[in-house]
Write a protein that holds these residues in place. Structure first.
Motif, short mmCIF file in Angstrom:
data_model
loop_
_atom_site.label_atom_id
_atom_site.label_comp_id
_atom_site.label_asym_id
_atom_site.label_seq_id
_atom_site.Cartn_x
_atom_site.Cartn_y
_atom_site.Cartn_z
N GLY A 1 -2.43 14.26 -2.64
CA GLY A 1 -3.54 15.18 -2.44
C GLY A 1 -4.91 14.54 -2.40
N THR A 2 -4.99 13.24 -2.32
CA THR A 2 -6.28 12.54 -2.30
C THR A 2 -6.88 12.60 -0.90
N THR A 3 -8.21 12.74 -0.84
CA THR A 3 -8.92 12.70 0.43
C THR A 3 -9.95 11.58 0.38
N SER A 4 -10.20 11.00 1.54
CA SER A 4 -11.16 9.91 1.64
C SER A 4 -11.92 10.05 2.96
N GLU A 5 -13.22 9.98 2.88
CA GLU A 5 -14.05 10.03 4.09
C GLU A 5 -14.26 8.65 4.70
N VAL B 1 0.89 -1.16 0.00
CA VAL B 1 0.00 0.00 0.00
C VAL B 1 0.93 1.20 0.00
N VAL B 2 0.75 2.09 -0.99
CA VAL B 2 1.58 3.28 -1.11
C VAL B 2 0.65 4.49 -1.14
N ILE B 3 0.84 5.40 -0.19
CA ILE B 3 0.00 6.60 -0.10
C ILE B 3 0.89 7.81 -0.34
N GLY B 4 0.51 8.62 -1.32
CA GLY B 4 1.29 9.78 -1.73
C GLY B 4 1.24 10.92 -0.71
N PRO B 5 1.93 12.00 -1.00
CA PRO B 5 2.00 13.14 -0.08
C PRO B 5 0.69 13.93 -0.04
N ASN B 6 0.52 14.64 1.06
CA ASN B 6 -0.59 15.58 1.25
C ASN B 6 -1.97 14.93 1.17
N CYS B 7 -2.09 13.70 1.60
CA CYS B 7 -3.39 13.01 1.61
C CYS B 7 -4.05 13.15 2.97
N ARG B 8 -5.37 13.13 2.98
CA ARG B 8 -6.16 13.12 4.20
C ARG B 8 -7.10 11.93 4.08
N ILE B 9 -6.80 10.87 4.81
CA ILE B 9 -7.53 9.61 4.68
C ILE B 9 -8.21 9.31 6.02
N ARG B 10 -9.55 9.20 5.99
CA ARG B 10 -10.31 8.91 7.20
C ARG B 10 -11.04 7.59 7.05
#
Length: 181
Positions: A121-125, A94-103
């Motif tokens: 820059g991806t966000t997830s609710e 699992v690789v998550i890029g910079p500036n993400c907000r993952i909830r």
């Protein structure tokens, strides 16, 4: 006096071969992505087992379970995440890029060489993403917005056949979501 042979491999626990470097299959996938920005180097081991971070990362009570060799989680700069991840396979990532907000996000990888990449820059609710069986991947491009109750899967978990031709109609397939979706 009888001297019995001593085998150190029976005493030491098995070592995981994982390092802070991404597996080669992941590097190959990332190299071919045109809509997704994730760094491939500069990660260091975090306080969470099987997890590697780069720069300032906030992992809020992560639940990370890895059963397999050369598998792990890589999270890049300035990302905040509340994750539950289960990996059952070798060479998975699992690789998550910079500036993400993952909830409230749950990620599952089952089988060898499965990959989930979340672009910068991806966000997830609230999302569930599952990559299975072996060799499947899910990629989210940069700057995606994932709402609540979203499920992304590479397989529906059972086969469906055309009655007349007996052909498989729901084959497994990797999922690619473009940038700004």
């Amino acid at each position: 006096c009888i001297i019995l042979p001593f085998r150190i491999d029976h005493v030491l626990p098995q070592r995981n071969t994982m390092t802070d470097r991404l597996p080669q299959n992941v590097l190959s996938l990332i190299e071919n992505l045109t809509n997704c920005t994730v760094p491939v180097d500069g990660y260091v081991a975090s306080k969470h087992e099987h997890c590697y971070t780069r720069g300032k990362v906030q992992l809020h009570d992560p639940n990370i379970v890895v059963k397999g060799e050369n598998s792990g989680v890589w999270v890049a700069d300035d990302t905040a995440a509340h994750l539950s991840i289960e990996i059952k396979g070798n060479n998975c990532a699992v690789v998550i890029g910079p500036n993400c907000r993952i909830r409230r996000t749950s990620l599952g990888l089952t089988g060898d060489n499965c990959i989930i990449v979340i672009g910068a820059g991806t966000t997830s609710e609230q999302m569930t993403a599952m990559a299975f069986p072996s060799g499947q991947s899910i990629t989210f491009g940069d700057d995606c917005m994932i709402s609540s109750s979203v499920v992304v899967r590479t397989s529906d978990g059972h086969s469906v056949f055309d009655r007349a031709t007996k052909a498989l109609v729901n084959d497994n397939a990797s999922v690619t979501i473009g940038a700004h979706v």
